[in-house]
Design a protein around this motif. Structure first.
Motif: not given
Length: 218
Positions: A35-38, A47-56
């Motif tokens: 969707k727009p903004g994802e 292919r799913k939308a990212a919802t969580a972040r993790a340090p590299k």
């Protein structure tokens, strides 16, 4: 069939129309369309939308990967903050985390050669501000104390190396060599009847001495 029993749909007929021969079927809607903004998940082929972040990485805590929830959970299970560190470095990091929360600290005072100190001393020396006959604030009174010599500036590696050798920050080269020789003789297994209980400490002492030599302090 009598007229009273004829089928009359009350709502919209939702029965699937059989395909017509020669007709191109309509493409199915892609449920993974963003969707727009994802943003897409950074995991390969996801292919799913990212919802969580993790340090590299441990030294890149402000740079992140973006994952969908399942791949974020998988990444967190395999994450090891202390990977690649020695036992001494792990203990040192844990101590810093307890004392300062892992954040850098600075001395809460201006250096003797800073602009603030020079302006402060100038005001007292020219009669501006408060009188300072005893030189307590660096005004140069008749009984002003001599400025203490500045301590040499050490980096974190040098300070930790001196701590591993149980030495103060002002230890000179001969004192470092003498302490290193003393600890090696005391901790070496040959000096303890083959006992290797002090081997870990011996390795830290050797690494500390090598760091000080590399820094030109020995």
């Amino acid at each position: 069939m009598p007229r009273a029993f004829q089928y009359r749909p009350k709502f919209v007929d939702i029965r699937v129309r059989p395909p017509v021969e020669g007709e191109t079927p309509e493409p199915e809607a892609d449920v993974y369309t963003l969707k727009p903004g994802e943003r897409p998940c950074d995991h390969p082929e996801c292919r799913k939308a990212a919802t969580a972040r993790a340090p590299k990485a441990r030294d890149m805590l402000h740079e992140h990967y973006w994952f969908c929830q399942p791949h974020a959970a998988e990444y967190n299970r395999n994450w090891n903050f202390f990977a690649g560190l020695t036992e001494a470095e792990i203990r040192r990091r844990q101590t810093e985390e307890l004392m300062t929360g892992g954040r850098p600290t600075w001395e809460m005072r201006a250096g003797r050669m800073s602009r603030e100190s020079a302006a402060f001393a100038a005001r007292f020396g020219t009669g501006q501000g408060y009188k300072d006959p005893f030189g307590m604030f660096g005004g140069g009174g008749h009984s002003a104390r001599k400025p203490e010599p500045e301590r040499r500036k050490l980096g974190k590696i040098e300070r930790n190396a001196l701590a591993d050798l149980d030495l103060d920050d002002d230890a000179d080269g001969p004192a470092i060599r003498a302490r290193y020789t003393e600890l090696v003789r005391r901790l070496h297994p040959d000096a303890n009847g083959g006992d290797r209980s002090g081997e870990n400490r011996l390795q830290r002492v050797i690494r500390a001495y090598q760091s000080l030599r590399k820094a030109g302090m020995v």
